[in-house]
Design a protein around this motif. Structure first.
Motif, PDB file in Angstrom:
ATOM      1  N   LEU A 167       1.847  -1.524 136.460  1.00 28.48           N
ATOM      2  CA  LEU A 167       1.347  -2.662 136.045  1.00 28.48           C
ATOM      3  C   LEU A 167       1.927  -3.872 136.260  1.00 28.48           C
ATOM      4  CD1 LEU A 167       1.568  -1.555 132.257  1.00 28.48           C
ATOM      5  CD2 LEU A 167      -0.469  -1.683 134.123  1.00 28.48           C
ATOM      6  N   ALA A 168       3.221  -4.214 137.260  1.00 28.09           N
ATOM      7  CA  ALA A 168       4.058  -5.110 137.619  1.00 28.09           C
ATOM      8  C   ALA A 168       3.118  -5.739 139.086  1.00 28.09           C
ATOM      9  CB  ALA A 168       5.245  -4.782 137.713  1.00 28.09           C
ATOM     10  N   MET A 169       3.354  -4.110 139.569  1.00 27.64           N
ATOM     11  CA  MET A 169       2.454  -4.300 141.410  1.00 27.64           C
ATOM     12  C   MET A 169       1.156  -4.788 140.729  1.00 27.64           C
ATOM     13  SD  MET A 169       4.651  -1.107 143.013  1.00 27.64           S
ATOM     14  CE  MET A 169       4.055  -0.866 144.120  1.00 27.64           C
ATOM     15  N   GLN A 170       0.514  -4.139 139.990  1.00 25.83           N
ATOM     16  CA  GLN A 170      -0.901  -4.544 139.983  1.00 25.83           C
ATOM     17  C   GLN A 170      -1.043  -5.994 139.171  1.00 25.83           C
ATOM     18  OE1 GLN A 170      -2.882  -1.947 140.274  1.00 25.83           O
ATOM     19  NE2 GLN A 170      -4.797  -2.455 140.562  1.00 25.83           N
ATOM     20  N   LEU A 171      -0.549  -6.439 138.320  1.00 27.00           N
ATOM     21  CA  LEU A 171      -1.026  -7.579 137.474  1.00 27.00           C
ATOM     22  C   LEU A 171       0.744  -8.977 137.213  1.00 27.00           C
ATOM     23  CD1 LEU A 171      -1.716  -6.117 134.305  1.00 27.00           C
ATOM     24  CD2 LEU A 171      -3.797  -6.437 136.054  1.00 27.00           C
ATOM     25  N   GLY A 172       1.221  -8.595 138.007  1.00 22.63           N
ATOM     26  CA  GLY A 172       2.734  -9.756 138.491  1.00 22.63           C
ATOM     27  C   GLY A 172       3.558  -8.928 137.218  1.00 22.63           C
ATOM     28  N   MET A 173       4.244  -9.873 137.014  1.00 22.88           N
ATOM     29  CA  MET A 173       6.110  -8.999 135.785  1.00 22.88           C
ATOM     30  C   MET A 173       5.236  -9.255 134.334  1.00 22.88           C
ATOM     31  SD  MET A 173       8.789  -7.785 135.525  1.00 22.88           S
ATOM     32  CE  MET A 173       8.481  -7.376 137.060  1.00 22.88           C
ATOM     33  N   LYS A 174       4.859 -10.965 134.483  1.00 22.31           N
ATOM     34  CA  LYS A 174       5.143 -11.198 133.350  1.00 22.31           C
ATOM     35  C   LYS A 174       3.692 -10.948 132.764  1.00 22.31           C
ATOM     36  CE  LYS A 174       4.853 -16.166 130.895  1.00 22.31           C
ATOM     37  NZ  LYS A 174       4.817 -17.075 130.767  1.00 22.31           N
ATOM     38  N   PRO A 175       2.714 -10.997 133.242  1.00 17.18           N
ATOM     39  CA  PRO A 175       1.696  -9.569 132.146  1.00 17.18           C
ATOM     40  C   PRO A 175       2.028  -8.453 132.100  1.00 17.18           C
ATOM     41  CG  PRO A 175       0.253 -11.147 134.426  1.00 17.18           C
ATOM     42  CD  PRO A 175       2.654 -11.480 134.294  1.00 17.18           C
ATOM     43  N   ALA A 176       2.470  -7.867 133.072  1.00 21.36           N
ATOM     44  CA  ALA A 176       2.677  -6.403 132.684  1.00 21.36           C
ATOM     45  C   ALA A 176       3.943  -6.559 131.778  1.00 21.36           C
ATOM     46  CB  ALA A 176       3.402  -5.837 133.981  1.00 21.36           C
ATOM     47  N   LEU A 177       4.977  -7.284 130.784  1.00 22.95           N
ATOM     48  CA  LEU A 177       5.494  -7.604 130.195  1.00 22.95           C
ATOM     49  C   LEU A 177       5.306  -7.839 129.577  1.00 22.95           C
ATOM     50  CD1 LEU A 177       9.068  -9.691 131.143  1.00 22.95           C
ATOM     51  CD2 LEU A 177       9.219  -6.981 131.127  1.00 22.95           C
ATOM     52  N   SER A 178       3.988  -8.400 129.213  1.00 22.78           N
ATOM     53  CA  SER A 178       3.192  -8.512 127.812  1.00 22.78           C
ATOM     54  C   SER A 178       2.324  -7.792 127.249  1.00 22.78           C
ATOM     55  CB  SER A 178       2.157 -10.387 128.471  1.00 22.78           C
ATOM     56  OG  SER A 178       1.410 -10.396 126.767  1.00 22.78           O
ATOM     57  N   VAL A 179       1.826  -6.502 128.488  1.00 23.12           N
ATOM     58  CA  VAL A 179       1.202  -5.529 127.623  1.00 23.12           C
ATOM     59  C   VAL A 179       2.026  -4.060 127.676  1.00 23.12           C
ATOM     60  CG1 VAL A 179       0.375  -3.578 129.971  1.00 23.12           C
ATOM     61  CG2 VAL A 179      -0.891  -5.671 129.899  1.00 23.12           C
ATOM     62  N   LEU A 180       3.110  -4.665 128.214  1.00 23.08           N
ATOM     63  CA  LEU A 180       4.601  -3.754 127.813  1.00 23.08           C
ATOM     64  C   LEU A 180       4.841  -3.707 126.345  1.00 23.08           C
ATOM     65  CD1 LEU A 180       6.859  -1.267 128.695  1.00 23.08           C
ATOM     66  CD2 LEU A 180       7.936  -3.696 128.630  1.00 23.08           C
ATOM     67  N   GLU A 181       4.953  -5.182 125.866  1.00 20.05           N
ATOM     68  CA  GLU A 181       5.341  -5.864 124.113  1.00 20.05           C
ATOM     69  C   GLU A 181       4.328  -4.987 123.447  1.00 20.05           C
ATOM     70  OE1 GLU A 181       6.230  -9.370 121.933  1.00 20.05           O
ATOM     71  OE2 GLU A 181       5.488  -9.600 124.669  1.00 20.05           O
ATOM     72  N   ARG A 182       2.728  -5.028 124.294  1.00 19.40           N
ATOM     73  CA  ARG A 182       1.807  -4.901 123.002  1.00 19.40           C
ATOM     74  C   ARG A 182       1.599  -3.818 122.983  1.00 19.40           C
ATOM     75  NH1 ARG A 182      -2.043  -5.741 126.537  1.00 19.40           N
ATOM     76  NH2 ARG A 182      -2.564  -4.198 126.222  1.00 19.40           N
ATOM     77  N   THR A 183       1.694  -2.669 123.640  1.00 15.31           N
ATOM     78  CA  THR A 183       1.177  -1.588 123.690  1.00 15.31           C
ATOM     79  C   THR A 183       2.364  -0.424 123.489  1.00 15.31           C
ATOM     80  OG1 THR A 183       0.190  -1.241 126.417  1.00 15.31           O
ATOM     81  CG2 THR A 183       1.199   1.011 125.237  1.00 15.31           C
ATOM     82  N   PHE A 184       3.868  -0.716 123.201  1.00 12.57           N
ATOM     83  CA  PHE A 184       4.531  -0.612 122.564  1.00 12.57           C
ATOM     84  C   PHE A 184       4.691  -0.967 120.770  1.00 12.57           C
ATOM     85  CE2 PHE A 184       7.723   0.929 125.459  1.00 12.57           C
ATOM     86  CZ  PHE A 184       8.771   2.137 125.213  1.00 12.57           C
ATOM     87  N   PHE A 185       4.129  -2.284 121.033  1.00 14.97           N
ATOM     88  CA  PHE A 185       4.062  -2.798 119.180  1.00 14.97           C
ATOM     89  C   PHE A 185       2.718  -2.214 118.466  1.00 14.97           C
ATOM     90  CE2 PHE A 185       2.209  -4.563 115.921  1.00 14.97           C
ATOM     91  CZ  PHE A 185       2.893  -5.297 114.625  1.00 14.97           C
ATOM     92  N   ASP A 186       1.768  -1.469 119.334  1.00 18.35           N
ATOM     93  CA  ASP A 186       0.578  -0.590 118.633  1.00 18.35           C
ATOM     94  C   ASP A 186       0.368   0.684 118.643  1.00 18.35           C
ATOM     95  OD1 ASP A 186      -0.555  -3.200 119.046  1.00 18.35           O
ATOM     96  OD2 ASP A 186      -1.983  -3.441 120.603  1.00 18.35           O
ATOM     97  N   THR A 187       1.075   1.128 119.422  1.00 17.56           N
ATOM     98  CA  THR A 187       1.515   2.192 118.922  1.00 17.56           C
ATOM     99  C   THR A 187       2.088   3.244 118.410  1.00 17.56           C
ATOM    100  OG1 THR A 187       0.619   2.188 121.942  1.00 17.56           O
ATOM    101  CG2 THR A 187       2.099   4.871 120.601  1.00 17.56           C
ATOM    102  N   SER A 188       3.198   2.113 118.298  1.00 17.72           N
ATOM    103  CA  SER A 188       3.974   2.815 117.517  1.00 17.72           C
ATOM    104  C   SER A 188       4.382   2.575 115.750  1.00 17.72           C
ATOM    105  CB  SER A 188       5.792   2.346 117.416  1.00 17.72           C
ATOM    106  OG  SER A 188       5.778   0.852 118.156  1.00 17.72           O
TER     107      SER A 188
END
Length: 429
Positions: free
Chosen positions: A33-54
């Motif tokens: 994700l970081a290579m595809q979108l950049g670090m900041k968007p990747a961190l945003s996806v990481l945060e949202r995914t962890f919360f939504d899933t768990s």
């Protein structure tokens, strides 16, 4: 495409270095994700995914079903169930091994974990078969294959994880697993009977005593009622799987307290074991979602679906390839790792081919079940070997006829989907 293959290499290297599959997938997906979108968007996806899933409500059923199993095991209920089955059919030639399979079905409906079921049977049923002069090859093999029933028979943790990963009804998956589970158990007993008739591996057990068998069944009756209540509540649409799991925990606690078999230490051990197992499973689900998000951004899944829609191969051939890949993965990986790695690609492909999500879930879990028996990993064989002291090679040789039967059952379920879908269809929408 180069980035995608690079991420696959990173994932493979992390797995070779024996990093837990959850962290390996999470790190690989985040790097992608970081290579595809950049670090900041990747961190945003990481945060949202962890919360939504768990935070998914359906995940509540996982710790509850595990706690239910731990309470019953700590309260000595599972051992009593095994003894009861042995008292009823253990007097036949090969009957003790068949009783072990019957007890494995009951145990599967209680524990939901293949390795836990195998360990319990190895500790209780194997010594009994050895005492009655059963050959170690047959005894250890029966313990190993009996444990795999927990993968399909509800409340299977594997079915819960599949349901969460694919957003499929867990209640219907549970109901769909009943007939395939019973069909598998019948196949195992058939193989045992054939071996008993053609070899001296399975002598007769102690003479049948009706009074003894009836007395031992008294201890199992509350558990049978609990199983019927939990599965019946889901089947009747009275509760969700999470609510049924809570019902199971409450019922288990009442049973072990009424029988005065649960100690304070056992209660503490049950709770801590449930927490450890739950954290591992939720981590796998969350990290798998991160990797799935990366696949979505790379459009790999869409590319595969486009290939499937334009290829000249029939959908039966593509399904056969999926099953074959899952079988090969089962030789090297555990069931949860297979689901987390394969479902992001295999499930959309199967849906694009027009297959039923419930039916496909049972086929996947059945395939994963076979993987628990195949070398070089064959996790259940390793557990049985560690518990019984029987050499691993001896167990794998004993498993071969059962493995053939498992593949026959799998082919039957693929050819006749109505066997799997009969009970779920009766539930309606």
């Amino acid at each position: 495409m180069f980035t995608f293959f690079l991420i696959l290499v990173v994932l493979a290297v992390l797995m070779i270095l024996r990093m837990p599959i959850a962290f390996a997938m999470g790190i690989s997906g985040f790097l992608g994700l970081a290579m595809q979108l950049g670090m900041k968007p990747a961190l945003s996806v990481l945060e949202r995914t962890f919360f939504d899933t768990s935070s998914s409500f359906i995940l509540v059923s996982i710790p509850l079903f595990i706690l239910m199993a731990e309470l019953l095991t700590a309260g000595d209920v599972t051992r009593r169930a095994i003894i009861a089955c042995q008292n009823w059919v253990g007097h036949f030639r090969g009957g003790l091994a068949m009783a072990t399979v019957a007890a494995s079905v009951l145990l599967a409906a209680l524990v939901g974990s293949s390795t836990a079921s195998t360990a319990a049977m190895a500790a209780s049923a194997f010594p009994e078969m050895r005492r009655h002069k059963y050959h170690d090859r047959l005894s250890a093999a029966v313990v190993s294959v009996g444990g795999t029933l927990a993968v399909v028979v509800p409340p299977s943790i594997v079915l819960v994880v599949y349901g969460v990963l694919t957003e499929t009804s867990i209640g219907k998956l549970f109901i769909a697993g009943i007939l395939p589970g019973l069909l598998t158990a019948a196949g195992l007993c058939t193989v045992i009977k054939l071996i008993a008739n053609r070899t001296d591996y399975a002598p007769k057990g102690d003479p049948f005593e009706l009074r003894k068998a009836a007395r031992s069944s008294v201890n199992v009756l509350p558990i049978a009622l609990l199983i019927v209540a939990v599965i019946g509540a889901i089947y009747g649409g009275l509760t969700s799987p999470s609510e049924a799991a809570a019902l199971g925990v409450m019922g288990s606690l009442i049973v072990v307290l009424a029988q005065r078999t649960l100690t304070i230490k056992g209660l503490g051990t049950s709770i801590s074991s449930s927490i450890r197992a739950t954290v591992m499973i939720v981590a796998i689900i969350a990290c798998s979602a991160i990797f799935s998000n990366y696949l979505a951004f790379t459009r790999v899944t869409q590319s595969i679906l486009e290939f499937v829609s334009t290829t000249d191969m029939s959908r039966e051939v593509i399904l056969a390839l999926i099953v074959l890949i899952l079988l090969v993965m089962g030789m090297f990986m555990d069931q949860l790792a297979i689901l987390s790695l394969a479902m992001p690609l295999a499930f959309p492909t199967a849906m694009a081919l027009g297959y039923d999500a419930i039916w496909f879930g049972i086929i996947v879990t059945k395939t994963v079940e076979i993987g628990l028996l195949t070398p070089p990993l064959g996790l259940n064989a390793y557990v049985a070997s560690a518990q019984t002291g029987v050499p691993l090679g001896t167990i794998f040789r004993g498993i071969v006829p059962f493995l053939i039967m498992e593949i026959i059952v799998l082919i039957g379920l693929i050819m006749f989907p109505e066997v799997t879908l009969f009970l779920p269809d009766l539930m309606g929408k």
